[in-house]
Design a protein around this motif. Structure first.
Motif, PDB file in Angstrom:
ATOM      1  N   TRP A  47      -2.234  -3.894  -0.984  1.00  0.00           N
ATOM      2  CA  TRP A  47      -1.991  -3.249  -2.278  1.00  0.00           C
ATOM      3  C   TRP A  47      -0.508  -3.149  -2.602  1.00  0.00           C
ATOM      4  N   LEU A  48       0.354  -3.433  -1.620  1.00  0.00           N
ATOM      5  CA  LEU A  48       1.788  -3.492  -1.915  1.00  0.00           C
ATOM      6  C   LEU A  48       2.067  -4.519  -3.014  1.00  0.00           C
ATOM      7  N   TYR A  49       1.294  -5.604  -3.018  1.00  0.00           N
ATOM      8  CA  TYR A  49       1.461  -6.646  -4.032  1.00  0.00           C
ATOM      9  C   TYR A  49       1.226  -6.082  -5.440  1.00  0.00           C
ATOM     10  N   TYR A  50       0.378  -5.070  -5.550  1.00  0.00           N
ATOM     11  CA  TYR A  50       0.007  -4.516  -6.855  1.00  0.00           C
ATOM     12  C   TYR A  50       0.867  -3.322  -7.264  1.00  0.00           C
ATOM     13  N   GLU A  51       1.817  -2.929  -6.429  1.00  0.00           N
ATOM     14  CA  GLU A  51       2.679  -1.814  -6.801  1.00  0.00           C
ATOM     15  C   GLU A  51       3.661  -2.246  -7.877  1.00  0.00           C
ATOM     16  N   ALA A  52       3.978  -1.333  -8.779  1.00  0.00           N
ATOM     17  CA  ALA A  52       4.830  -1.662  -9.919  1.00  0.00           C
ATOM     18  C   ALA A  52       6.272  -1.914  -9.485  1.00  0.00           C
ATOM     19  N   GLU A  53       6.772  -1.118  -8.569  1.00  0.00           N
ATOM     20  CA  GLU A  53       8.156  -1.260  -8.105  1.00  0.00           C
ATOM     21  C   GLU A  53       8.183  -1.082  -6.582  1.00  0.00           C
ATOM     22  N   PRO A  54       7.668  -2.068  -5.840  1.00  0.00           N
ATOM     23  CA  PRO A  54       7.505  -1.906  -4.389  1.00  0.00           C
ATOM     24  C   PRO A  54       8.791  -1.677  -3.622  1.00  0.00           C
ATOM     25  N   GLU A  55       9.923  -2.139  -4.133  1.00  0.00           N
ATOM     26  CA  GLU A  55      11.183  -2.001  -3.406  1.00  0.00           C
ATOM     27  C   GLU A  55      11.933  -0.715  -3.745  1.00  0.00           C
ATOM     28  N   SER A  56      11.434   0.027  -4.703  1.00  0.00           N
ATOM     29  CA  SER A  56      12.139   1.233  -5.149  1.00  0.00           C
ATOM     30  C   SER A  56      11.710   2.485  -4.396  1.00  0.00           C
ATOM     31  N   GLY A  57      10.619   2.386  -3.646  1.00  0.00           N
ATOM     32  CA  GLY A  57      10.093   3.580  -2.988  1.00  0.00           C
ATOM     33  C   GLY A  57       9.078   4.301  -3.837  1.00  0.00           C
ATOM     34  N   ASN A  58       8.916   3.851  -5.090  1.00  0.00           N
ATOM     35  CA  ASN A  58       7.889   4.406  -5.976  1.00  0.00           C
ATOM     36  C   ASN A  58       6.601   3.624  -5.763  1.00  0.00           C
ATOM     37  N   HIS A  59       5.585   4.271  -5.256  1.00  0.00           N
ATOM     38  CA  HIS A  59       4.362   3.576  -4.875  1.00  0.00           C
ATOM     39  C   HIS A  59       3.298   3.556  -5.976  1.00  0.00           C
ATOM     40  N   SER A  60       3.701   3.747  -7.212  1.00  0.00           N
ATOM     41  CA  SER A  60       2.750   3.687  -8.318  1.00  0.00           C
ATOM     42  C   SER A  60       2.267   2.257  -8.515  1.00  0.00           C
ATOM     43  N   ARG A  62       0.552  -1.002 -10.636  1.00  0.00           N
ATOM     44  CA  ARG A  62       0.530  -1.561 -11.981  1.00  0.00           C
ATOM     45  C   ARG A  62      -0.761  -1.130 -12.680  1.00  0.00           C
ATOM     46  N   GLU A  63      -0.686  -0.976 -13.973  1.00  0.00           N
ATOM     47  CA  GLU A  63      -1.839  -0.500 -14.739  1.00  0.00           C
ATOM     48  C   GLU A  63      -3.040  -1.432 -14.541  1.00  0.00           C
ATOM     49  N   GLY A  64      -4.170  -0.842 -14.280  1.00  0.00           N
ATOM     50  CA  GLY A  64      -5.404  -1.612 -14.126  1.00  0.00           C
ATOM     51  C   GLY A  64      -5.690  -2.065 -12.706  1.00  0.00           C
ATOM     52  N   THR A  65      -4.845  -1.708 -11.760  1.00  0.00           N
ATOM     53  CA  THR A  65      -5.078  -2.108 -10.364  1.00  0.00           C
ATOM     54  C   THR A  65      -6.303  -1.399  -9.819  1.00  0.00           C
ATOM     55  N   THR A  66      -7.214  -2.178  -9.258  1.00  0.00           N
ATOM     56  CA  THR A  66      -8.455  -1.614  -8.727  1.00  0.00           C
ATOM     57  C   THR A  66      -8.538  -1.825  -7.222  1.00  0.00           C
ATOM     58  N   LEU A  67      -9.323  -0.970  -6.584  1.00  0.00           N
ATOM     59  CA  LEU A  67      -9.572  -1.146  -5.157  1.00  0.00           C
ATOM     60  C   LEU A  67     -10.298  -2.460  -4.907  1.00  0.00           C
ATOM     61  N   GLU A  68     -11.186  -2.842  -5.820  1.00  0.00           N
ATOM     62  CA  GLU A  68     -11.910  -4.105  -5.671  1.00  0.00           C
ATOM     63  C   GLU A  68     -10.952  -5.289  -5.612  1.00  0.00           C
ATOM     64  N   ALA A  69      -9.888  -5.265  -6.409  1.00  0.00           N
ATOM     65  CA  ALA A  69      -8.899  -6.354  -6.396  1.00  0.00           C
ATOM     66  C   ALA A  69      -8.173  -6.405  -5.057  1.00  0.00           C
ATOM     67  N   VAL A  70      -7.849  -5.246  -4.515  1.00  0.00           N
ATOM     68  CA  VAL A  70      -7.169  -5.188  -3.217  1.00  0.00           C
ATOM     69  C   VAL A  70      -8.072  -5.739  -2.124  1.00  0.00           C
ATOM     70  N   LEU A  71      -9.346  -5.338  -2.150  1.00  0.00           N
ATOM     71  CA  LEU A  71     -10.286  -5.809  -1.132  1.00  0.00           C
ATOM     72  C   LEU A  71     -10.543  -7.313  -1.269  1.00  0.00           C
ATOM     73  N   ALA A  72     -10.541  -7.822  -2.494  1.00  0.00           N
ATOM     74  CA  ALA A  72     -10.720  -9.265  -2.691  1.00  0.00           C
ATOM     75  C   ALA A  72      -9.540 -10.032  -2.089  1.00  0.00           C
ATOM     76  N   LEU A  73      -8.342  -9.502  -2.249  1.00  0.00           N
ATOM     77  CA  LEU A  73      -7.160 -10.146  -1.665  1.00  0.00           C
ATOM     78  C   LEU A  73      -7.219 -10.074  -0.137  1.00  0.00           C
ATOM     79  N   TYR A  74      -7.671  -8.946   0.384  1.00  0.00           N
ATOM     80  CA  TYR A  74      -7.813  -8.798   1.834  1.00  0.00           C
ATOM     81  C   TYR A  74      -8.798  -9.830   2.378  1.00  0.00           C
ATOM     82  N   GLU A  75      -9.934  -9.999   1.702  1.00  0.00           N
ATOM     83  CA  GLU A  75     -10.951 -10.962   2.148  1.00  0.00           C
ATOM     84  C   GLU A  75     -10.433 -12.400   2.043  1.00  0.00           C
ATOM     85  N   PHE A  76      -9.700 -12.681   0.986  1.00  0.00           N
ATOM     86  CA  PHE A  76      -9.091 -14.011   0.837  1.00  0.00           C
ATOM     87  C   PHE A  76      -8.175 -14.308   2.017  1.00  0.00           C
TER      88      PHE A  76
END
Length: 304
Positions: A47-60, A62-76
Motif C-alpha cells: 500500500w506504500l505504492y498508493y500513498e499520496a506522499e510516501p516520502e514525506s512521512g504523511n501516510h494518507s 490517494r483518493e479511491g485507494t481500496t484494500l482490494e487494490a492492495v491485495l490484488a497487487l500483493y497477489e500479483f
C-alpha cells in the motif's frame, strides 16, 4: 538516534488506522483475514505504492485507494515470485551442471579445490571455508555416504559439491576462477559471455533470496546489478540500459536464458500473461519501457 516508542495495535485498531488514512475498506472480514494472515507490516510494502506522499512521512492514501487494490497487487507480486522461482531453479541447475562438468573434465574430480586455479588466495580460502561449512551442514544421502566412506580428500568431488553448494557461493567460485577459458566455457552453456554471466549470477542469487523470503519484488530497486549484454542482438535490443536496477532487465535476461536451458518451457508465455495483468497498470515502476511489447524477446510472446 531515538528511542522506539510505537505501540502494538490490534487488528481492529489497524483497520481503523488505515481508514483514518483514507483507505476504503468495505469488507471488514476480508480486512481482518488479510491483516491476520498476511500482516500489516508485509502489506505495507504494497500500500506504500498508493500513498499520496510516501516520502514525506504523511501516510494518507490517494483518493479511491481500496484494500482490494492492495491485495490484488500483493497477489500479483506473489505469483510473479513463484514464476521467477521456477525460472531460477532451471537456470541454477544448469549453472551447477555446467560448472561441475567443466571443472571435472579439465581438472579431475577434486581439481576445483586446487588453490592454483584462483589468483586471490584470500578469496579462495574464504570460499573454501564456506563450502566446508555447507558440506558439514548437509545431510543429503550422498553427502552422508561420502562422510562415512572417505576421509581424503576431506571434501567430495565437484559433481557432489555442485548439488549442495549454495547458488551464492557457486557464483563466488565462478568469479574467482583465474582461467578465462574455464569461465567462458561455463557461461557459454547458459547463453552468455563470461563477463555478463559473472555479474548475472551474483544478481540472480540476490533475486532468489528475495523470492525465497517472500519479499516485495515487482517494483524493487536492486542494489546488485549486472553488465548490460551487447550480444546476441535480440537480447541487446531488448534490454533497457536506463532500467539497470529494475525488474524489466532481470526478466529479459531470464527470457533469454530460458531459451537456452529450457527451450520447451511455457514459462515465458505465462510470465508475459502475468505481466500484462499487472493490476496497477504501471509498467514503468518495473522498469518496462513504453515499447517493451515490440522488443525482440517480448514481441513474439505478446502476439501469441
Amino acid at each position: 538516534m531515538r528511542h522506539f516508542n510505537k505501540l502494538s495495535k490490534s487488528i481492529p485498531d489497524q483497520i481503523a488506522l488505515l481508514q483514518e488514512c483514507g483507505m476504503v475498506i468495505e469488507d471488514g472480514e476480508q480486512a481482518t483475514w488479510a491483516l491476520s494472515q498476511i500482516s500489516y507490516y508485509r502489506l505495507r510494502a504494497y500500500w506504500l505504492y498508493y500513498e499520496a506522499e510516501p516520502e514525506s512521512g504523511n501516510h494518507s492514501f490517494r483518493e479511491g485507494t481500496t484494500l482490494e487494490a492492495v491485495l490484488a497487487l500483493y497477489e500479483f507480486d506473489r505469483h510473479l515470485r513463484l514464476l521467477l522461482m521456477d525460472a531460477l531453479e532451471r537456470i541454477e541447475v544448469a549453472a551447477r551442471g555446467a560448472w561441475a562438468h567443466q571443472m571435472a573434465m579439465v581438472y579431475g574430480p577434486h581439481g576445483y579445490l586446487n588453490a592454483a586455479l584462483y589468483p586471490r588466495t584470500d578469496r579462495f580460502q574464504a570460499n573454501l571455508d564456506q563450502l566446508q561449512s555447507e558440506y558439514d551442514r548437509s545431510h543429503d544421502v550422498f553427502v552422508d555416504h561420502y562422510k562415512r566412506t572417505y576421509n581424503n580428500p576431506p571434501l567430495p568431488p565437484v559433481w557432489m559439491a555442485a548439488e549442495f553448494i549454495s547458488f551464492g557461493l557457486l557464483s563466488k567460485f565462478f568469479s574467482a576462477l583465474g582461467g578465462r577459458a574455464d569461465r567462458k566455457a561455463i557461461a557459454r552453456k547458459i547463453g552468455f559471455d563470461d563477463r555478463v554471466f559473472q555479474g548475472l549470477m551474483h544478481h540472480l542469487a540476490t533475486v532468489r533470496n528475495i523470492c525465497a523470503h517472500h519479499s516485495r519484488l515487482w517494483n524493487r530497486r536492486f542494489t546488485v546489478t549486472f553488465p548490460i549484454a551487447q550480444n546476441p542482438a535480440n537480447l541487446a535490443n531488448t534490454i533497457a540500459p536506463q532500467a539497470d536496477r529494475k525488474l524489466y532487465n532481470t526478466l529479459s535476461m531470464l527470457l533469454h536464458t530460458m531459451g537456452t536451458v529450457a527451450p520447451e518451457s511455457d514459462l515465458p508465455s505465462r510470465l508475459t500473461c502475468l505481466i500484462e495483468e499487472n493490476p496497477t497498470g504501471d509498467f514503468a515502476a518495473m522498469g518496462f519501457p513504453t515499447d517493451w511489447r515490440e522488443r525482440p524477446l517480448w514481441a513474439d510472446l505478446c502476439t501469441n
